[in-house]
Design a protein around this motif. Structure first.
Motif, PDB file in Angstrom:
ATOM      1  N   TYR A 169       0.828  -1.217   0.000  1.00 57.71           N
ATOM      2  CA  TYR A 169       0.000   0.000   0.000  1.00 57.71           C
ATOM      3  C   TYR A 169       0.859   1.262   0.000  1.00 57.71           C
ATOM      4  CZ  TYR A 169      -4.032  -3.018   1.049  1.00 57.71           C
ATOM      5  OH  TYR A 169      -5.015  -3.990   1.006  1.00 57.71           O
ATOM      6  N   TRP A 170       2.103   1.134   0.440  1.00 55.07           N
ATOM      7  CA  TRP A 170       3.038   2.270   0.419  1.00 55.07           C
ATOM      8  C   TRP A 170       3.561   2.491  -0.993  1.00 55.07           C
ATOM      9  CZ3 TRP A 170       8.316   2.193  -0.838  1.00 55.07           C
ATOM     10  CH2 TRP A 170       9.028   3.333  -0.522  1.00 55.07           C
ATOM     11  N   CYS A 171       3.803   1.429  -1.747  1.00 55.41           N
ATOM     12  CA  CYS A 171       4.352   1.506  -3.101  1.00 55.41           C
ATOM     13  C   CYS A 171       3.383   2.272  -3.994  1.00 55.41           C
ATOM     14  CB  CYS A 171       4.572   0.090  -3.654  1.00 55.41           C
ATOM     15  SG  CYS A 171       5.217   0.076  -5.333  1.00 55.41           S
ATOM     16  N   ASP A 172       2.070   1.976  -3.863  1.00 58.66           N
ATOM     17  CA  ASP A 172       1.071   2.744  -4.627  1.00 58.66           C
ATOM     18  C   ASP A 172      -0.112   3.080  -3.726  1.00 58.66           C
ATOM     19  OD1 ASP A 172      -0.660   2.435  -7.853  1.00 58.66           O
ATOM     20  OD2 ASP A 172      -0.568   4.034  -6.342  1.00 58.66           O
ATOM     21  N   PRO A 173       0.021   4.087  -2.885  1.00 62.26           N
ATOM     22  CA  PRO A 173      -1.058   4.450  -1.953  1.00 62.26           C
ATOM     23  C   PRO A 173      -2.309   4.963  -2.669  1.00 62.26           C
ATOM     24  CG  PRO A 173       0.709   6.085  -1.879  1.00 62.26           C
ATOM     25  CD  PRO A 173       1.199   4.971  -2.749  1.00 62.26           C
ATOM     26  N   ASP A 174      -2.102   5.656  -3.793  1.00 59.01           N
ATOM     27  CA  ASP A 174      -3.243   6.167  -4.556  1.00 59.01           C
ATOM     28  C   ASP A 174      -4.037   5.013  -5.168  1.00 59.01           C
ATOM     29  OD1 ASP A 174      -0.634   8.110  -5.167  1.00 59.01           O
ATOM     30  OD2 ASP A 174      -2.452   9.201  -4.543  1.00 59.01           O
ATOM     31  N   GLY A 175      -3.309   4.027  -5.677  1.00 62.63           N
ATOM     32  CA  GLY A 175      -3.975   2.851  -6.248  1.00 62.63           C
ATOM     33  C   GLY A 175      -4.737   2.099  -5.173  1.00 62.63           C
ATOM     34  N   ALA A 176      -4.091   1.921  -4.020  1.00 66.91           N
ATOM     35  CA  ALA A 176      -4.747   1.189  -2.925  1.00 66.91           C
ATOM     36  C   ALA A 176      -6.002   1.927  -2.470  1.00 66.91           C
ATOM     37  CB  ALA A 176      -3.764   1.008  -1.770  1.00 66.91           C
ATOM     38  N   GLU A 270      -3.777   6.341   3.400  1.00 67.01           N
ATOM     39  CA  GLU A 270      -3.235   7.691   3.365  1.00 67.01           C
ATOM     40  C   GLU A 270      -2.386   7.888   2.104  1.00 67.01           C
ATOM     41  OE1 GLU A 270      -3.402  10.739   5.589  1.00 67.01           O
ATOM     42  OE2 GLU A 270      -2.932  10.959   3.444  1.00 67.01           O
ATOM     43  N   THR A 271      -2.624   8.963   1.369  1.00 67.27           N
ATOM     44  CA  THR A 271      -1.930   9.132   0.079  1.00 67.27           C
ATOM     45  C   THR A 271      -0.920  10.270   0.101  1.00 67.27           C
ATOM     46  OG1 THR A 271      -3.733  10.577  -0.656  1.00 67.27           O
ATOM     47  CG2 THR A 271      -3.889   8.219  -1.233  1.00 67.27           C
ATOM     48  N   GLU A 272      -0.642  10.811   1.285  1.00 66.46           N
ATOM     49  CA  GLU A 272       0.405  11.851   1.326  1.00 66.46           C
ATOM     50  C   GLU A 272       0.946  11.975   2.748  1.00 66.46           C
ATOM     51  OE1 GLU A 272      -1.935  15.016  -0.231  1.00 66.46           O
ATOM     52  OE2 GLU A 272      -2.801  15.561   1.710  1.00 66.46           O
ATOM     53  N   GLY A 273       2.062  12.677   2.851  1.00 63.58           N
ATOM     54  CA  GLY A 273       2.591  13.044   4.173  1.00 63.58           C
ATOM     55  C   GLY A 273       3.347  11.929   4.877  1.00 63.58           C
ATOM     56  N   ILE A 274       3.559  12.165   6.159  1.00 62.61           N
ATOM     57  CA  ILE A 274       4.467  11.320   6.940  1.00 62.61           C
ATOM     58  C   ILE A 274       3.952   9.885   7.069  1.00 62.61           C
ATOM     59  CG2 ILE A 274       3.376  11.914   9.127  1.00 62.61           C
ATOM     60  CD1 ILE A 274       6.174  11.978  10.377  1.00 62.61           C
ATOM     61  N   SER A 275       2.623   9.710   6.994  1.00 61.04           N
ATOM     62  CA  SER A 275       2.096   8.345   7.161  1.00 61.04           C
ATOM     63  C   SER A 275       1.630   7.783   5.808  1.00 61.04           C
ATOM     64  CB  SER A 275       0.947   8.325   8.164  1.00 61.04           C
ATOM     65  OG  SER A 275      -0.018   9.280   7.799  1.00 61.04           O
ATOM     66  N   LEU A 276       2.274   8.261   4.745  1.00 63.15           N
ATOM     67  CA  LEU A 276       1.936   7.796   3.376  1.00 63.15           C
ATOM     68  C   LEU A 276       1.839   6.271   3.322  1.00 63.15           C
ATOM     69  CD1 LEU A 276       1.936   8.775   0.267  1.00 63.15           C
ATOM     70  CD2 LEU A 276       4.248   7.817   0.259  1.00 63.15           C
ATOM     71  N   GLY A 277       0.734   5.770   2.770  1.00 61.85           N
ATOM     72  CA  GLY A 277       0.579   4.324   2.594  1.00 61.85           C
ATOM     73  C   GLY A 277      -0.038   3.627   3.793  1.00 61.85           C
ATOM     74  N   GLN A 278      -0.269   4.353   4.886  1.00 66.47           N
ATOM     75  CA  GLN A 278      -0.887   3.706   6.058  1.00 66.47           C
ATOM     76  C   GLN A 278      -2.340   3.354   5.764  1.00 66.47           C
ATOM     77  OE1 GLN A 278      -1.076   6.131   9.597  1.00 66.47           O
ATOM     78  NE2 GLN A 278      -1.556   4.398  10.925  1.00 66.47           N
ATOM     79  N   SER A 279      -2.733   2.132   6.143  1.00 66.26           N
ATOM     80  CA  SER A 279      -4.147   1.762   6.030  1.00 66.26           C
ATOM     81  C   SER A 279      -4.798   2.191   7.344  1.00 66.26           C
ATOM     82  CB  SER A 279      -4.297   0.250   5.814  1.00 66.26           C
ATOM     83  OG  SER A 279      -3.493  -0.460   6.738  1.00 66.26           O
ATOM     84  N   VAL A 280      -5.697   3.180   7.266  1.00 68.42           N
ATOM     85  CA  VAL A 280      -6.354   3.707   8.465  1.00 68.42           C
ATOM     86  C   VAL A 280      -7.683   2.966   8.615  1.00 68.42           C
ATOM     87  CG1 VAL A 280      -7.217   5.784   9.601  1.00 68.42           C
ATOM     88  CG2 VAL A 280      -5.246   5.929   8.046  1.00 68.42           C
ATOM     89  N   VAL A 281      -7.761   2.099   9.624  1.00 71.54           N
ATOM     90  CA  VAL A 281      -8.942   1.243   9.829  1.00 71.54           C
ATOM     91  C   VAL A 281      -9.813   1.870  10.912  1.00 71.54           C
ATOM     92  CG1 VAL A 281      -9.728  -1.051  10.534  1.00 71.54           C
ATOM     93  CG2 VAL A 281      -7.631  -0.813   9.162  1.00 71.54           C
ATOM     94  N   ASP A 282     -11.051   2.242  10.526  1.00 71.40           N
ATOM     95  CA  ASP A 282     -11.953   2.908  11.468  1.00 71.40           C
ATOM     96  C   ASP A 282     -12.684   1.863  12.316  1.00 71.40           C
ATOM     97  OD1 ASP A 282     -14.759   5.267  11.137  1.00 71.40           O
ATOM     98  OD2 ASP A 282     -13.559   4.606  12.859  1.00 71.40           O
ATOM     99  N   GLU A 283     -11.945   1.265  13.228  1.00 65.00           N
ATOM    100  CA  GLU A 283     -12.480   0.163  14.064  1.00 65.00           C
ATOM    101  C   GLU A 283     -13.693   0.630  14.870  1.00 65.00           C
ATOM    102  OE1 GLU A 283      -9.819  -0.825  17.204  1.00 65.00           O
ATOM    103  OE2 GLU A 283     -10.844  -2.691  17.716  1.00 65.00           O
ATOM    104  N   MET A 284     -13.656   1.908  15.350  1.00 59.61           N
ATOM    105  CA  MET A 284     -14.730   2.382  16.249  1.00 59.61           C
ATOM    106  C   MET A 284     -15.814   3.146  15.492  1.00 59.61           C
ATOM    107  SD  MET A 284     -13.535   0.997  18.806  1.00 59.61           S
ATOM    108  CE  MET A 284     -14.704   1.557  20.046  1.00 59.61           C
ATOM    109  N   ASN A 285     -15.692   3.125  14.144  1.00 51.81           N
ATOM    110  CA  ASN A 285     -16.724   3.759  13.292  1.00 51.81           C
ATOM    111  C   ASN A 285     -16.928   5.243  13.604  1.00 51.81           C
ATOM    112  OD1 ASN A 285     -18.566   3.856  11.236  1.00 51.81           O
ATOM    113  ND2 ASN A 285     -20.284   3.056  12.454  1.00 51.81           N
ATOM    114  N   PHE A 286     -15.798   5.951  13.814  1.00 46.65           N
ATOM    115  CA  PHE A 286     -15.850   7.405  14.057  1.00 46.65           C
ATOM    116  C   PHE A 286     -16.503   8.126  12.891  1.00 46.65           C
ATOM    117  CE2 PHE A 286     -13.700   8.347  17.905  1.00 46.65           C
ATOM    118  CZ  PHE A 286     -12.748   7.356  18.102  1.00 46.65           C
TER     119      PHE A 286
END
Ligand code: RIB
Ligand code: CA
Length: 328
Positions: A169-176, A270-286
């Protein structure tokens, strides 16, 4: 006679991709319609060449190989040849498959295959660039999709190419992120939370060498050759003895979903910045968004290894489990 499940494997072979291909080819439940390669561990042309080497070893050069995206949707392409070797197979120097051909047009193959069958599943074990391009080109074709399993991302586990990002997901965050936001179906996310638990250890490698003596194909020897480089990388990078074999878990989970457990959630990449490529999982449904992923968090590691070894070495799972009881 059980009906085979049609699959496409989209991959970047790659050492663990190769193990995933071997498991799929050794599993009679599956009909591997084709292999598509994507820029990831290695460029797609080298990935296709490596896929042919594995198909030749498995006696399955009948499976077509299609070369795909040369670069991520927007970002500069960065390979993982530091991890998989310049040849993508651990500098093992496996001979090129003299036979077999690489076809262009991975994205078109994915779309044509989806449209020509009622149910096709895609096991994506590389960056999601090809899947994103196919979705952009013809979203309607994906109405024939049965399941999308993606080896990628992580929920709570640390990243493997940044503190928070997994390589695919880091290699192509936009694609992911495009796939997660536009597929319209839950993606089965086989992330680092579960794949990090699947370690090929020296003991298991030794068991494979012993199994070679009873079989006809020197599978253990091939695996030893292509994983040596990977063992050394894991010791240097993560202080692990052995190597994490991420991709075959995606195949095993598709074969036996009960090997893993997890939960449904909305996920964004995430497609930019320091956490580029991170999969942000909304476990608590915020964000009060419909779940677009089934995120795996638990894995039966012995169950996986028993399936993996029994298929690759044509042994009963019961017999394999007896030995695993000594070494896992
Ligand atoms: O982060 C691990 C994933 O990235 C695996 O699929 C590996 O082959 C690489 O593609
Ligand atoms: Ca891969």
């Amino acid at each position: 006679m059980m009906e085979k499940r049609s699959i496409i494997i989209d991959c970047d072979p790659g050492i663990d991709d190769s193990l995933a291909l071997m498991l799929a080819l050794a599993s009679p439940e599956l009909s591997l319609e084709g292999i598509t390669t994507v820029c990831g561990n290695v460029p797609p042309d080298l990935g296709a060449e490596n896929a042919l080497k594995i198909l030749k070893f498995m006696g399955r050069l009948d499976v077509p190989v299609y070369q795909g995206a040369e670069r991520p949707l927007w970002r500069e392409y960065i390979s993982a040849q530091d991890t998989h070797g310049m040849d993508g197979l651990g500098e093992s120097g496996l001979p090129k498959a003299a036979e077999g051909q690489v076809r262009p047009g991975a994205v078109e193959f994915i779309l044509d295959t989806l449209k020509s069958r009622d149910k096709v599943s895609i096991l994506a074990i590389g960056p999601l660039t090809n899947i994103a391009l196919a979705l952009q080109k013809d979203k309607e074709a994906f109405s024939h999709l049965d399941t999308l399993v993606s080896m990628g991302g992580s929920f709570k586990s640390h990243g493997n190419c940044s503190p928070v990002a997994e390589y695919n997901y880091w290699c192509d965050p936009d694609g992911a992120d495009y796939v997660y936001q536009n597929l319209g179906r839950k993606i089965h996310m086989v992330g680092l939370d579960v794949t990090r638990r699947v370690v090929l250890t020296p003991n298991i490698l030794e068991y494979m060498q012993q199994l070679d003596r009873e079989g006809s194909r020197r599978t253990g020897d091939l695996i030893r050759k292509i994983t040596r480089f990977y063992f050394d990388f894991h010791w240097r990078q993560e202080g692990v003895i052995g190597c994490v074999i991420n991709d075959p878990l995606a195949v095993a989970y598709f074969l036996r979903p009960e090997l893993c457990s997890g939960f449904d959630a909305y996920t964004a990449v995430e497609t930019e910045g320091i956490s580029l490529g991170q999969s942000v999982v909304d476990e608590m449904n915020f964000w009060r968004r419909e779940p677009n992923s089934h995120v795996l968090t638990q894995v039966d590691t012995v169950g996986f290894m028993a399936l993996f070894l029994s298929r690759l070495f044509d042994k009963s799972e019961e017999e394999v489990r007896r030995i695993l009881g000594q070494i896992m």
